[in-house]
Scaffold this motif. Structure first.
Motif, PDB file in Angstrom:
ATOM      1  N   ASP A   1     -19.828  -4.194 108.440  1.00  0.00           N
ATOM      2  CA  ASP A   1     -19.780  -4.970 109.677  1.00  0.00           C
ATOM      3  C   ASP A   1     -20.903  -4.442 110.564  1.00  0.00           C
ATOM      4  OD1 ASP A   1     -19.286  -6.014 112.187  1.00  0.00           O
ATOM      5  OD2 ASP A   1     -17.122  -5.758 112.082  1.00  0.00           O
TER       6      ASP A   1
ATOM      7  N   ILE B   1     -22.006  -5.306 113.415  1.00  0.00           N
ATOM      8  CA  ILE B   1     -21.750  -5.211 114.849  1.00  0.00           C
ATOM      9  C   ILE B   1     -20.980  -3.930 115.176  1.00  0.00           C
ATOM     10  CG2 ILE B   1     -20.519  -6.258 116.793  1.00  0.00           C
ATOM     11  CD1 ILE B   1     -21.252  -8.968 115.689  1.00  0.00           C
TER      12      ILE B   1
ATOM     13  N   ARG C   1     -22.853 -11.173 110.500  1.00  0.00           N
ATOM     14  CA  ARG C   1     -22.495  -9.791 110.833  1.00  0.00           C
ATOM     15  C   ARG C   1     -22.032  -8.980 109.629  1.00  0.00           C
ATOM     16  NH1 ARG C   1     -17.202  -9.620 114.632  1.00  0.00           N
ATOM     17  NH2 ARG C   1     -17.403  -7.386 114.228  1.00  0.00           N
TER      18      ARG C   1
END
Length: 501
Positions: free
Chosen positions: A35, A37, A15
């Protein structure tokens, strides 16, 4: 995956995508990453295979991840593996104390407010047995969100291999040095540590902030001495922990966040994907079927049909009479006018308020030969709530019985009608404030139109009756306490008017 082959584009934990190498030292590399996600930037430390303190850093990061004070860097993830280890933490944007000092020393209250916030945050870290041990100006940040952030608690000490038998004292001294730097623009230590010029010395001892920079209040000079200048204490007790620093600075005015006016929220709106939140878009409601009149049962009696017919005829007759009456009223020249509804009247009389920018501001003390902190007065109308004007220090809330009041005088450039004045004061309660308006910058020509007792934070001074004038005076008649002294503070003033008088 070996950390020796870590390069931009590498993904960790499926991620965190590494993007830019920020710095590298002794086998530890700091990256700016994404990040994927939550679609937000993060800071990632990776380590070369021969970095000797991976276990200590990861352990410290995992402990720091439990800290909840928003003024401390958040740690999101930490992992230790044979082939790769990493620490993922919050990506902080803003100005470090070094950046803020690029133009010279800060206003004393500004420097003290920043360090007070840092001391409170580190107090919370110490309660969890976590310490910093290497405080430098780059660790104290005024963020783009107008908050204080302390970087690197526990983690930076582990990265550098620092240990101590007196962590509370070391962090208190670090806070004292940060306060010294903010007040004096110099560092009481080696220039190589921070890039700031080394503080001047007398007889082998660092000068106090007041000896370096004019205008430093005595109590802030004393706090700095007690924290990090043992040679100058002259019997004063040392401050030996962040909590003691926080207590000593408890009454200083804190940096104020900049208020943001958000536009009205539309009926359906999607939040930014970078926030990880999305407001659900509702599909349009299907058209509702139009209700049908009830059908008479096929076997209804003749009486029911007759009654229904009579009701219909009566409705038609009533509609006809109403239409005739309305037509007659409209056609009669002597017919009285229909009264305007209260809602319509209020709507017609409402006027949008506008912000009127003062041409200049000055410190107002009618008994003195000079302005009350006149050099700071423009800071209260500069649109930056982190800057401020303040009065002189007095020995009591009633201005030491020396005068009836002092204040901030705004010159609007021309006579304007005043709807209200919004002033942001210090958070310390106890201020009594009056709003005076007039056409001459003299106390006898300014009429009191509003009052606020025991005011703090953002207050609104609204005249009970229509008031207009070229000059607007925010007049302190009672001052709040601040570290044993009393002074009034105004971070920002906004004047609202329905139009010129």
């Amino acid at each position: 995956m070996s950390t020796s082959s870590v390069e931009p584009g590498t993904r960790l934990a499926e991620r965190f995508r590494l993007e830019d190498r920020v710095s590298e030292s002794d086998g530890a590399t700091l990256w700016k990453a994404i990040d994927e996600i939550l679609a937000r930037p993060v800071a990632v430390h990776t380590f070369s295979p021969d970095f000797p303190r991976v276990h200590e850093v990861v352990t410290a990061a995992r402990a720091a991840s439990r800290l909840t004070d928003p003024r401390l860097t958040q740690v999101f993830d930490a992992a230790e593996h044979d082939d790769h280890s990493y620490v993922v933490s919050e990506w902080v944007t803003g100005d470090t104390l070094s950046d803020l000092l690029a133009a010279g020393p800060l206003e004393p209250e500004r420097a003290a407010g920043l360090v007070a916030e840092a001391a409170e945050a580190l107090t919370h870290a110490h309660e969890a047995d976590l310490y910093h041990l290497c405080l430098r100006p780059e660790h104290l940040v005024w963020t783009t969100g107008n908050t204080v952030k302390v970087l690197g608690v526990a983690v930076d000490a582990a990265l550098s291999g620092l240990t101590t038998d007196q962590p509370a004292l070391d962090d208190a001294e670090g806070l004292g040095r940060l306060l010294y730097a903010g007040l004096a623009g110099h560092w009481p230590g080696d220039e190589e540590e921070t890039g700031l010029p080394t503080a001047p010395m007398i007889d082998g001892h660092f000068c106090t902030p007041r000896q370096v920079t004019a205008g430093v209040p005595g109590y802030l000079d004393a706090v700095t001495i007690r924290a990090c200048l043992p040679e100058s204490r002259k019997g004063h007790a040392a401050l030996t922990s962040p909590s003691e620093i926080a207590d000593a600075l408890a009454n200083v005015a804190r940096p104020m966040p900049i208020p943001i006016a958000y536009p009205p929220t539309p009926a359906v709106q999607s939040a930014s994907h970078s926030e990880g939140i999305e407001t659900e878009r509702r599909p349009p409601l299907p058209p509702q079927p139009r209700p049908m009149p009830p059908r008479a049962p096929s076997g209804g009696s003749m009486l029911n049909r007759v009654l229904m017919t009579v009701v219909v005829l009566l409705v038609i007759a009533a509609v006809g009479v109403g239409a005739w009456t309305i037509g007659r009223s409209l056609g009669s020249p002597n017919a009285p006018q229909a009264e305007t509804s209260p809602t319509a009247s209020a709507s017609a009389s409402a006027q949008p308020m506008v912000v009127v920018k003062p041409e200049k501001a000055s410190g107002f003390d009618p008994l003195a030969d000079r302005e009350e902190k006149g050099e700071m007065a423009p800071l209260a109308i500069d649109g930056k709530p982190s800057t401020f004007w303040k009065t002189e220090n007095y020995n009591s809330a009633d201005l030491g019985n020396l005068k009836d009041g002092v204040g901030l005088l705004l010159d609007m450039g021309k006579s304007v009608q005043i709807d209200d004045v919004v002033a942001t004061l210090a958070e310390a309660s106890g201020a009594s404030v009056e709003l005076k308006v007039g056409d001459a910058p003299e106390l006898g020509s300014l009429k009191t139109v509003a009052k606020e007792k025991n005011g703090s934070g953002k207050i609104t001074l609204k005249p009970d009756q229509a008031a207009s004038g070229r000059y607007v005076l925010i007049w302190f008649t009672r001052l709040p306490a601040d570290a044993g002294k009393f002074h009034g503070t105004i971070y920002e003033v906004v004047v609202h008017s329905p139009g010129s008088a």
